[in-house]
Write a protein that holds these residues in place. Structure first.
Motif, mmCIF file in Angstrom:
data_model
loop_
_atom_site.group_PDB
_atom_site.id
_atom_site.type_symbol
_atom_site.label_atom_id
_atom_site.label_comp_id
_atom_site.label_asym_id
_atom_site.label_seq_id
_atom_site.Cartn_x
_atom_site.Cartn_y
_atom_site.Cartn_z
ATOM 1 N N LEU A 1 0.865 -1.184 0.000
ATOM 2 C CA LEU A 1 0.000 0.000 0.000
ATOM 3 C C LEU A 1 0.903 1.236 0.000
ATOM 4 N N PRO A 2 0.387 2.413 -0.387
ATOM 5 C CA PRO A 2 1.250 3.604 -0.425
ATOM 6 C C PRO A 2 1.913 3.909 0.912
ATOM 7 N N SER A 3 1.202 3.634 2.024
ATOM 8 C CA SER A 3 1.730 4.034 3.335
ATOM 9 C C SER A 3 2.483 2.919 4.054
ATOM 10 N N ARG A 4 2.256 1.654 3.664
ATOM 11 C CA ARG A 4 2.936 0.547 4.367
ATOM 12 C C ARG A 4 2.828 -0.735 3.545
ATOM 13 N N ASP A 5 3.740 -1.667 3.842
ATOM 14 C CA ASP A 5 3.701 -2.996 3.218
ATOM 15 C C ASP A 5 3.326 -4.013 4.286
ATOM 16 N N LEU A 6 2.418 -4.926 3.944
ATOM 17 C CA LEU A 6 2.032 -5.991 4.871
ATOM 18 C C LEU A 6 2.202 -7.340 4.189
ATOM 19 N N LEU A 7 2.434 -8.369 5.006
ATOM 20 C CA LEU A 7 2.431 -9.751 4.521
ATOM 21 C C LEU A 7 1.128 -10.381 4.993
ATOM 22 N N VAL A 8 0.326 -10.882 4.054
ATOM 23 C CA VAL A 8 -0.980 -11.465 4.397
ATOM 24 C C VAL A 8 -0.913 -12.973 4.163
ATOM 25 N N VAL A 9 -1.358 -13.727 5.167
ATOM 26 C CA VAL A 9 -1.322 -15.196 5.119
ATOM 27 C C VAL A 9 -2.751 -15.712 5.286
ATOM 28 N N THR A 10 -3.187 -16.588 4.359
ATOM 29 C CA THR A 10 -4.540 -17.155 4.463
ATOM 30 C C THR A 10 -4.441 -18.645 4.745
ATOM 31 N N SER A 11 -5.426 -19.157 5.498
ATOM 32 C CA SER A 11 -5.404 -20.578 5.858
ATOM 33 C C SER A 11 -6.827 -21.117 5.967
ATOM 34 N N GLN A 12 -6.932 -22.344 6.490
ATOM 35 C CA GLN A 12 -8.243 -22.966 6.682
ATOM 36 C C GLN A 12 -8.987 -22.343 7.864
ATOM 37 N N LYS A 13 -8.271 -21.627 8.719
ATOM 38 C CA LYS A 13 -8.900 -21.082 9.928
ATOM 39 C C LYS A 13 -9.074 -19.577 9.904
#
Length: 336
Positions: A81-93
């Motif tokens: 994103l313009p203001s920050r970087d995030l790591l997004v993790v998706t799972s079964q829960k």
């Protein structure tokens, strides 16, 4: 056109998941972050550009009231994103959001899991940053969650739930148009090959539904108002996002496509499939007709490897990286 560089070793091998490679370039620190999913773990590597320093981190899937989760991870992706970087993790829960270096989990969203076992699996998959402050995540129900992300801190809120699909989301992609007015800035794909084109805003609007052919669309990208979609048939299709007009259809691979990526500045397209081939294509926009043309530039056979992730390492397509099922390394290629 490209030659093989020294591979980066990872702690565990890659699972056979679509789009199983995340890449984030940190130019000020001359670093690149890579992520590869293995079962219930995300393997993260920070690699310096001179190739001398590597640091490793592993992120576990989470679930409520359990010390060690066995919940399988379906995807890990960086959201810039313009203001920050995030790591997004998706799972079964659920959905986990981390600072980009994986050091701090800033948000956790639990999925509604049925009390009794059902035939329908429950998971989240398909991750994309959209515009200034949104992160969209797809679900196995076909719904898409829209999270509003502040410029810092952990006060992330679920701001919208979009219903455009009836089958599990496979992938999503967005296009930030900078100063230009962008009509379509998000595309989502599902297991039936259907595509939905959205316009972001305080309320997201469904602009177009492009029907599938009952074959999964495993990877999708958006470039200059064109949807680039890869399918289980090994085909790549190019659609005009707003009208759904088909501009091109390419029989690109002999087997299931697992990953697509676009270098936005050069218009290079990367495709990778189960047939062990990584191909590089060039997309060009013809201003008169506003249509996109695709030309084949290069292919690389990654011998005896079922490729599951492929990404450019920069916006020009100067280098790309590849992961393969059961392979404990990230293979890199750079332009000669």
């Amino acid at each position: 056109m490209y030659h093989k560089e020294k591979s980066i070793q990872i702690k565990n091998s890659a699972s056979a998941l679509y789009n199983n490679l995340g890449v984030l370039r940190i130019a000020p620190r001359r670093l690149t972050y890579f992520t590869v999913v293995h079962a219930n773990v995300v393997n993260m590597v920070s690699a310096s550009w001179d190739g001398l320093n590597y640091s490793h981190r592993q992120l576990q899937s989470k679930e409520p009231n359990v010390a060690t989760s066995t919940s399988l991870i379906t995807q890990a992706a960086f959201c810039a994103l313009p203001s920050r970087d995030l790591l997004v993790v998706t799972s079964q829960k659920g959905i986990q959001m981390y600072e980009s270096d994986g050091s701090i989990m800033v948000y956790w969203h639990a999925l509604d899991t049925p009390e009794t076992a059902t035939a329908q699996a429950v998971f989240a998959r398909g991750i994309s940053a959209v515009c200034e402050s949104y992160i969209c995540v797809g679900l196995s129900t076909g719904a898409i969650l829209v999270f509003d992300v502040p410029s810092k801190g952990s006060n992330i809120t679920l701001s919208d739930v979009m219903e455009g699909h009836k089958e599990s989301i496979t992938d999503m992609a967005s296009e930030c148009c900078g100063g230009e007015v962008c009509i379509a800035d998000l595309v989502s794909a599902d297991d039936g090959g259907n595509l939905c084109v959205w316009q972001s805003g305080e309320e997201f609007k469904l602009l177009n539904h492009i029907p599938g052919f009952d074959i999964s669309c495993s990877s999708v990208k958006l470039w200059k108002g064109t949807v680039v979609a890869g399918y289980g048939t090994g085909q790549i299709r190019l659609y005009e996002a707003v009208t759904g007009i088909l501009h091109a259809e390419v029989n690109a691979h002999a087997r299931w496509i697992y990953s697509l990526d676009i270098a936005p500045f050069s218009g290079l397209l990367l495709s990778a499939a189960e047939d062990s081939l990584v191909r590089v294509w060039h997309l060009t926009m013809t201003p008169e007709s506003h249509s996109v043309e695709i030309a084949h530039l290069y292919n690389e056979c990654v011998t005896d490897t079922q490729i599951c992730g492929a990404k450019f390492c920069d916006g020009d397509g100067y280098a790309f990286a590849v992961t393969g099922y059961d392979l404990s390394e990230i293979i890199r290629y750079t332009q000669s």
